[in-house]
Structures are given as structure tokens and as C-alpha cells.
Design a protein around this motif. Sequence first.
Motif, short mmCIF file in Angstrom:
data_model
loop_
_atom_site.label_atom_id
_atom_site.label_comp_id
_atom_site.label_asym_id
_atom_site.label_seq_id
_atom_site.Cartn_x
_atom_site.Cartn_y
_atom_site.Cartn_z
N HIS A 100 1.14 -23.55 23.46
CA HIS A 100 2.35 -23.02 22.82
C HIS A 100 2.31 -21.51 22.84
O HIS A 100 1.24 -20.90 22.87
CB HIS A 100 2.41 -23.46 21.35
CG HIS A 100 2.63 -24.93 21.14
ND1 HIS A 100 2.15 -25.60 20.04
CD2 HIS A 100 3.30 -25.85 21.88
CE1 HIS A 100 2.50 -26.87 20.11
NE2 HIS A 100 3.19 -27.05 21.21
N ARG B 107 5.77 -20.64 17.89
CA ARG B 107 5.46 -21.94 17.29
C ARG B 107 5.14 -21.80 15.80
O ARG B 107 5.53 -22.65 15.00
CB ARG B 107 4.27 -22.55 18.04
CG ARG B 107 3.97 -23.99 17.68
CD ARG B 107 5.07 -24.93 18.12
NE ARG B 107 4.73 -26.32 17.81
CZ ARG B 107 5.62 -27.25 17.48
NH1 ARG B 107 6.92 -26.96 17.45
NH2 ARG B 107 5.23 -28.47 17.22
N ILE C 173 -0.32 -26.13 15.55
CA ILE C 173 -0.01 -25.26 16.69
C ILE C 173 -1.06 -25.50 17.77
O ILE C 173 -2.26 -25.39 17.50
CB ILE C 173 -0.04 -23.79 16.27
CG1 ILE C 173 0.98 -23.53 15.15
CG2 ILE C 173 0.22 -22.87 17.48
CD1 ILE C 173 0.83 -22.17 14.48
#
Lengths: 332, 332
Positions: free
Chosen positions: B201, B206, B196
Motif C-alpha cells: 500500500h 492507506r 496497513i
Amino acid sequence: MADLNKNVKLVQRPVAMPTAACWALAEDPIPSPEAGQALVAIKHISLDPAQRAWMNEDCYVGCVALNSTMWAFAVGEVMNSLHPGFKTGDLVRGIMGVQQYSVMHGDDLELLDVKDEALSEHLGLYGMTGLTAYFGVTDLVDIKPGDQVLISTSAGAVGSIAAQIAKLKGAYVVGIAGGPEKVDFCVNEIGLDGCIDYKNHDFETRLAELMPDGVDIYFDNVGVPILDYVLKQINEEATIIICGAINQFQNMSDVSGPSQYLRIPERKASLLGFTYFHYSDRFHEGVKQLRDWIESGQIRSHEHPIDGLENFHDSFMKLFNGKHIGKLIINP
Amino acid sequence: MADLNKNVKLVQRPVAMPTAACWALAEDPIPSPEAGQALVAIKHISLDPAQRAWMNEDCYVGCVALNSTMWAFAVGEVMNSLHPGFKTGDLVRGIMGVQQYSVMHGDDLELLDVKDEALSEHLGLYGMTGLTAYFGVTDLVDIKPGDQVLISTSAGAVGSIAAQIAKLKGAYVVGIAGGPEKVDFCVNEIGLDGCIDYKNHDFETRLAELMPDGVDIYFDNVGVPILDYVLKQINEEATIIICGAINQFQNMSDVSGPSQYLRIPERKASLLGFTYFHYSDRFHEGVKQLRDWIESGQIRSHEHPIDGLENFHDSFMKLFNGKHIGKLIINP
């Protein structure tokens, strides 16, 4: 049999603490069981902090629908059964709701084996609160003689049983309760080694006085700020058991986390959590052990019964305002 | 031998992150050892988040005195020993400070057994960071094939080793790192199943994408808010290992606790903490196992070396601003 089923409906979701406006006392026709169901006359209804969570839209076990009867554990007597597992006169337990009668599917009822004790004990000592205490202090931690054990809500239904179990395992046990009456109960009725009156003492000072050797095991029902005060005084390899966080029910959408949680790595401590429901396959074992301890006089159970569904709101609030000792029960 | 001992002194305690004004580069006479002591020429100095804690007045292991040389783990070569356990030429490790030379009592030095590896590896892989990773993911939890493991700071010195150990135990391992370069390192250099990018993100989305089966084990080096995001997605009986909380070093006097901690009882999870110092009697075992894994090619170690004590402040800040991969080391 009365003609109507008096019941308490949830008509408004609370933001923090419930108000009287959240509830409506209703009288509906007594329902009739269909195939697989049984009609139960409810004798005693349990009041538990978990019910506050069930009132939220996002509760982890689902939630009570608006304008429907409030959920509650209850015990009662089967009046009419269309389920092969139950017959008239059987004593049963289930989440039957805050009402006088309930029609339940047999699969959602538990047949009770009631011995000499009062039926209501199957809501307290032999119900969710007693079993929560039992598994919390016997399964998640192995309490040994001389362990320094601190128990919050030690005058309450869960805490008072947890504290007595810790005592009979030989630990030095200090409770936490609000007001001199509860402190007296903890020390003189259930035999704890000390009790912090969090309403009248400076918590951290009093904890250091009563537990000069630090805290090995803390059984937490209340959350911060007390959880943070305790974390500052835990010993190396301490265990914190998170059973609940009654303080947090005041504002479920903005729970305060323990800002002292970095004491856990500092001291190689553990913070362990559980709920009653995690032990559903071991309830029988728990009841058997608790009954043995009661029969040998090693622990004592205390109830605070209240009559009448019209008193539901005031009774429920006693869970949060501290105005009871032991297990709160309402008799419909 | 140079005539003077260049060293970095702590001259001001930081409130949140250290500023350049916290440090002074000094040149002092090279000290001479007395009976029981040894003079060490320092070769490599370790940069660790724990040093930020050592700068506080109330640090759990004591604190660096103002106007004295900053503490740091370091490795070096004995120049002159008046302690029977050490002789000239021995390679040693200790908290020798941010400087070129150190006089240490022999009891505070550890004789190193350096094989084919670079000496600096005894600060990283075979030092505090590698051993922290090793004990964190092998002693507190038993990782099994198929376990869903999430590791924060997975491009860092601790996280990258912890993540590789989890992989070699057969787990599905997802990392957490900031920026595409680090994500590429985690996936393509050390073979994680995903990573991640918390800077680019939406973290919770995510996490759900990369770990659709939830999180069984989370190795936490960062604290909230990421700890809270993860708690929402832990599985029943998950284990959260608290190794550190680098986010919290920004403001040690006002640490944020995890507001999602009630997911722990909900899911019968455990939150366990430890520090490197808790395993001091097992370092030998850890080094042996890590060396076996390195020699068989099952894990890889990454260093980020920087030359010159004049670069100490900028180098130290890389620990917190994310501008490095692997183990940060400064060569004096």
C-alpha cells in the motif's frame, strides 16, 4: 495622528532565512473601523521565531498572504472603537501586524490589565515568550529541588524566563548561549549555575563538565545537533521539552530529526511538546504568577527594543543570528 | 545427555545486518556447575530484535564478546544444581545463550511457575515480548474505548499482543504488517479493525483511509520512515510509544531521526520510550494479567518454532526480513 500607516509587507517567501528582498516598507492610508472593529495605534511589536513559520505556505496556523502586512503580536492603544468591549484609550494586544495602525475586530483583541510595568512587557514577560516559558517548565514537568535542568537559548526571551523559573524551584540549572557576553548574562545577571558557550566550547565536553550528574530535564528551543548531544547525556526517566527548534528554521523543508532518539526508550525518557496556543485558557493564571515572581524579585525580565519599522529586517534577523539578549521588540 | 554442548558463537561483528559469517556452530564440552551455579538443559531459545543490539560493541547493556556464545533468552530444565534456590527438574529462564546446555549462577536464573501452557510461552507471551507489549500499552498510556490506536509490527511477537490488549480496552485498532498473509492474520486471527500492508500500500494514503479520525496512540517498533508518516497524521495530545526501531538495526551507526518530530510541539503530543528491563519488578503482575486474558480467551498467542541450532542464522534473519508471524523460537 500621522496621515499614513507605515507597514512592512511580505513580498517574497523565503526558502531558508529571510532576506531583505522578502520585505517592502509601505505607506498606506490609515484604515477606518467598521461596526465591531477598533482602530489601534500600535506602540510595540513583538519579534518571535514563530513568525518565521508564519511566512511558509504550509504553516500549521495558516500563513501570511503575499503582499500583505506581516503578522506580529503587538500592543497598542485604542483610538476609535465601534466594538462595545473597547473604548478610546484602552490598552490592547493582538496579532496586529508589523505596522503603525491596525483595524481589528474586537473579538481578536485582548484588553490588557497594565499595572506598574511597561506596556511592552505584555509582549515579552506577560506575552507569548514569558507564557511559553512559564507553561513549558511548570505544566509539562514538575521541577523539584536538585533536578538537573538544562535550558537552551538561555539568554533569549523564552529561555531566560524558563531558566529563572527552574532556578526558583530549586533546580541546578545550566544554560546554553552563544558567546561570552551571553554566558556572563546567564551566570551573573540571572543567576544560573553554569552556561555552555556553544560557539566557543566543545558542546559535549562542556556539558559533561557542567552537568556531571547528567540531565534530568532539557528545555529545547534549538533542535539538532544540540538536541542529539543532550540525548546522549540524559538520565533515566529524563524529560525533554520541545518548545521550538530555531536551528530548523534555516531549512523548513528538510528538518533534521534527532538521530539519538533511541536513547529515549533506552532510558525510559519522555519527549513532550507544546506551543503557547495550547494554553490560551490559562494565560491569566500565568500572568498572575509571573507578576508575583517579578514583584518579589525572584525573576527578572530583559528587553532589547529597537526603534523604526525601517529596521524590521535587521531586527528580525537578530532572532536567528544571536545578536540580542532577552525579548526583541520593535517600536513603530 | 549428549556428550557435547552444541552452541553458536559470535565470531564477527556485523556492520548492518548479520551475515552467516558472523556465526560459528561449535561443540564444546558440557560445563560443570560450581558452588552457587546450576547446569540447565535448554529447551527453547528466544529470538529477539534486541539481540542485534547486543552484537554491537557499544550496546547499552554491554555486548557479546567475540568468539563467545551468542546471548539469548532461553528456558530449560535444571539438570544439576549447586545453588540452594534450585533443584533438578526445576524449569527456569535466563539469558542462557544460543546453546544446548548452560551453567548459570543461580542469581541469574528465574524459577518459572509453568501452569497449563507450553514452556516456550515463557519466552514469548510470558517472556520479554509479551511483557514488553503489556507494559508498553498499559503503563505508559491509558487506552480508553474509542481511542484511535495504531500498532506497528502487528503480526509480530510484541505487536500482536499489544494490538490485542488495545482491542480489549475498547480502542479502534489498526495494525501495520508486510504482505497479505500477515494482514489476514491481523484482521481475521487477532481481530484488528484494519491493517496497513506497508509492502503493497501507499502508507500515508492507506493510513488516512483506515484512520480517518487520526491517530491518538501509536506503538512504534519500526522507526522511520513509518514513524514520520504517522507523525504527520497524529491528533492533538497524541502519544507515541517508542518500543523499538527495527528499521534502524540495518545501520546502527547512522540512525535516522524522525524529521517530522516538530509535529509533537505543534500538537502537544508526547513521545515516550521504555524497554522491558525497566519493568523487572513488575513482571509477576504482567504475567498474571496476561494469563487471565489468555484463560478467558480475550487474547491469543502465536509462535513460530524452528528446530536445530544449525538453522540459527536463517531463523534470526526472519526477525528482520518479515518472514514469520508471532514469536520466533529456536529449539536446540
